[in-house]
Write a protein that holds these residues in place. Structure first.
Motif, PDB file in Angstrom:
ATOM      1  N   GLY A 136       0.559  -0.976   0.126  1.00  0.00           N
ATOM      2  CA  GLY A 136      -0.205   0.102   0.233  1.00  0.00           C
ATOM      3  C   GLY A 136       1.038   1.544  -0.215  1.00  0.00           C
ATOM      4  O   GLY A 136       0.706   2.269  -0.853  1.00  0.00           O
ATOM      5  N   GLU A 137       2.115   1.284   0.459  1.00  0.00           N
ATOM      6  CA  GLU A 137       3.100   2.325   0.436  1.00  0.00           C
ATOM      7  C   GLU A 137       3.781   2.555  -0.553  1.00  0.00           C
ATOM      8  O   GLU A 137       3.584   4.030  -0.740  1.00  0.00           O
ATOM      9  CB  GLU A 137       3.798   2.438   2.227  1.00  0.00           C
ATOM     10  N   ALA A 138       4.429   1.742  -1.051  1.00  0.00           N
ATOM     11  CA  ALA A 138       4.657   1.484  -2.786  1.00  0.00           C
ATOM     12  C   ALA A 138       3.838   1.766  -3.597  1.00  0.00           C
ATOM     13  O   ALA A 138       4.160   2.551  -4.372  1.00  0.00           O
ATOM     14  CB  ALA A 138       5.170   0.253  -2.568  1.00  0.00           C
ATOM     15  N   HIS A 139       2.557   1.348  -3.703  1.00  0.00           N
ATOM     16  CA  HIS A 139       1.389   2.222  -3.990  1.00  0.00           C
ATOM     17  C   HIS A 139       1.435   3.695  -4.250  1.00  0.00           C
ATOM     18  O   HIS A 139       0.958   4.065  -5.041  1.00  0.00           O
ATOM     19  CB  HIS A 139       0.153   1.143  -4.554  1.00  0.00           C
ATOM     20  N   ASP A 140       0.720   4.103  -3.279  1.00  0.00           N
ATOM     21  CA  ASP A 140       0.684   5.189  -2.402  1.00  0.00           C
ATOM     22  C   ASP A 140       2.384   6.323  -3.457  1.00  0.00           C
ATOM     23  O   ASP A 140       1.435   7.148  -3.798  1.00  0.00           O
ATOM     24  CB  ASP A 140       0.919   5.391  -1.287  1.00  0.00           C
ATOM     25  N   ARG A 141       2.744   6.178  -3.013  1.00  0.00           N
ATOM     26  CA  ARG A 141       4.576   6.706  -3.554  1.00  0.00           C
ATOM     27  C   ARG A 141       4.875   6.820  -4.885  1.00  0.00           C
ATOM     28  O   ARG A 141       4.255   8.165  -5.474  1.00  0.00           O
ATOM     29  CB  ARG A 141       5.543   6.169  -2.977  1.00  0.00           C
ATOM     30  N   LEU A 142       3.824   5.174  -5.601  1.00  0.00           N
ATOM     31  CA  LEU A 142       3.618   6.032  -7.101  1.00  0.00           C
ATOM     32  C   LEU A 142       2.505   6.488  -7.915  1.00  0.00           C
ATOM     33  O   LEU A 142       2.437   6.929  -8.882  1.00  0.00           O
ATOM     34  CB  LEU A 142       4.081   4.574  -8.001  1.00  0.00           C
ATOM     35  N   THR A 143       1.592   6.415  -6.696  1.00  0.00           N
ATOM     36  CA  THR A 143       0.104   6.958  -7.370  1.00  0.00           C
ATOM     37  C   THR A 143       0.191   8.554  -7.335  1.00  0.00           C
ATOM     38  O   THR A 143       0.503   9.396  -8.220  1.00  0.00           O
ATOM     39  CB  THR A 143      -0.672   6.837  -6.905  1.00  0.00           C
ATOM     40  N   ALA A 144       1.190   8.647  -6.317  1.00  0.00           N
ATOM     41  CA  ALA A 144       1.610  10.233  -6.041  1.00  0.00           C
ATOM     42  C   ALA A 144       2.280  10.521  -6.946  1.00  0.00           C
ATOM     43  O   ALA A 144       2.178  11.885  -7.680  1.00  0.00           O
ATOM     44  CB  ALA A 144       2.104  10.272  -4.951  1.00  0.00           C
ATOM     45  N   ARG A 145       3.601  10.334  -7.781  1.00  0.00           N
ATOM     46  CA  ARG A 145       4.162  10.415  -8.875  1.00  0.00           C
ATOM     47  C   ARG A 145       3.865  10.643  -9.976  1.00  0.00           C
ATOM     48  O   ARG A 145       3.279  12.169 -10.838  1.00  0.00           O
ATOM     49  CB  ARG A 145       5.706  10.016  -8.960  1.00  0.00           C
ATOM     50  N   ALA A 146       2.929   9.778 -10.498  1.00  0.00           N
ATOM     51  CA  ALA A 146       1.453   9.702 -11.007  1.00  0.00           C
ATOM     52  C   ALA A 146       0.618  11.111 -11.832  1.00  0.00           C
ATOM     53  O   ALA A 146       0.508  12.038 -12.465  1.00  0.00           O
ATOM     54  CB  ALA A 146       0.864   8.588 -11.629  1.00  0.00           C
ATOM     55  N   LEU A 147      -0.319  11.209  -9.809  1.00  0.00           N
ATOM     56  CA  LEU A 147      -0.527  12.293  -9.605  1.00  0.00           C
ATOM     57  C   LEU A 147      -0.306  13.694 -10.584  1.00  0.00           C
ATOM     58  O   LEU A 147      -0.793  14.977 -11.017  1.00  0.00           O
ATOM     59  CB  LEU A 147      -1.506  12.243  -8.798  1.00  0.00           C
TER      60      LEU A 147
END
Length: 303
Positions: A244-255
């Motif tokens: 979840g942490e890894a996904h949230d960080r990568l999603t932040a980059r994309a957003l």
């Protein structure tokens, strides 16, 4: 002396014995658990329509996911009709609120963690923060509009109709179905975890598979030895947290790239994207380590 008029005798009704309570059954308990998820989703929806709060949105999405992540496989493992209409509707309702959830995590969790890391100021550039907050307000409005259409009455009715046709499923039949579903979810997790380092989409699929396995084990925990299933749940919670942490960080980059097109030219956001990629990699490595330990646990459902 006048005769006393004859009074017809009145029989006193005997109290009826209480109806014997139906013995509890595994399938009844399972359906009651699903009813509980639907009730929590209904409560969260009502709260969100009164006032938007990120925790209520999270409760709405998790309650629906606990159903959509398990009911399809459970129904497929049992004889009879599939609740396809219920699942399609609940997935549609959940997906309508996904964008708002991503923005909440970005602004409430990821950005504060980045700023606390140090070296890039204690707050995000005002203009950028204003742009993200404006997008979040719009996301909240979209979520609420979606929730207004997301009435659960029909889904609840169709679920109860499905449950009624399965009330005679025995505990042994349900346990066999549970073992099959858990095994399928475990194999899916191993397959997806092997490719989780291949980008955000692959990592997201591994994370989804982790959730599905965890929710399935929770759902069927009463049918198996508690200690064994609890050990799996604890390790899966670790894996889910790291992914979840890894996904949230990568999603932040994309957003940031999507919502702030000039982010590549902004020093603070360039630093954010670099930090997010690095910390996502660290979290994914921790998830991989937890998965290795998970794989060493006994497969209790196969016994």
């Amino acid at each position: 002396m006048s005769a006393i008029p004859h009074q017809p005798s009145q029989s006193i009704p005997r109290p009826r014995p209480p109806k014997a309570a139906k013995p509890p059954s595994a399938i009844a308990d399972l359906c009651a658990t699903y009813d509980g998820y639907l009730a929590k989703a209904t409560k969260a929806r009502a709260a969100l329509l009164r006032k938007y709060e990120s925790k209520s949105l999270h409760a709405w999405r998790v309650s629906l996911r606990r159903i959509t992540a398990t009911l399809d496989r459970v129904a497929a493992a049992l004889p009879g009709e599939q609740p396809d209409g219920v699942l399609a509707q609940l997935k549609e309702f959940r997906n309508a609120t996904g964008g708002a959830r991503d923005l909440d995590i970005l602004l409430d969790e990821t950005l504060p963690a980045f700023l606390a890391h140090g070296g890039h100021g204690d707050r995000l550039d005002g203009e950028l923060l204003h742009a993200l907050n404006a997008r979040r307000v719009h996301g909240h409005q979209e979520a609420v509009e979606g929730l207004k259409k997301a009435r659960l009455t029909t889904a609840v009715h169709h679920f109860h109709a499905w449950a009624e046709t399965h009330r005679n499923v025995t505990e042994d039949e349900l346990r066999a179905a549970a073992a099959s579903v858990i095994d399928t979810r475990f194999r899916q997790l191993r397959k997806r975890a092997a490719r989780m380092h291949e980008g955000r989409i692959r990592l997201h699929r591994a994370r989804t598979a982790t959730k599905k396995l965890r929710y399935t084990i929770e759902l069927f925990q009463p049918l198996f030895p508690r200690e064994a299933s609890q050990a799996w749940l604890e390790k899966l919670a670790e894996v889910q947290s790291h992914l979840g942490e890894a996904h949230d960080r990568l999603t932040a980059r994309a957003l940031c790239k999507e919502l702030l097109p000039a982010s590549s030219e902004h020093a603070q956001l360039r630093a954010l994207r670099k930090w997010a990629k690095h910390t996502a990699g660290e979290a994914a490595a921790k998830a991989e380590h937890s998965l290795e330990r998970l794989d060493k646990l006994g497969h209790y459902w196969r016994h």
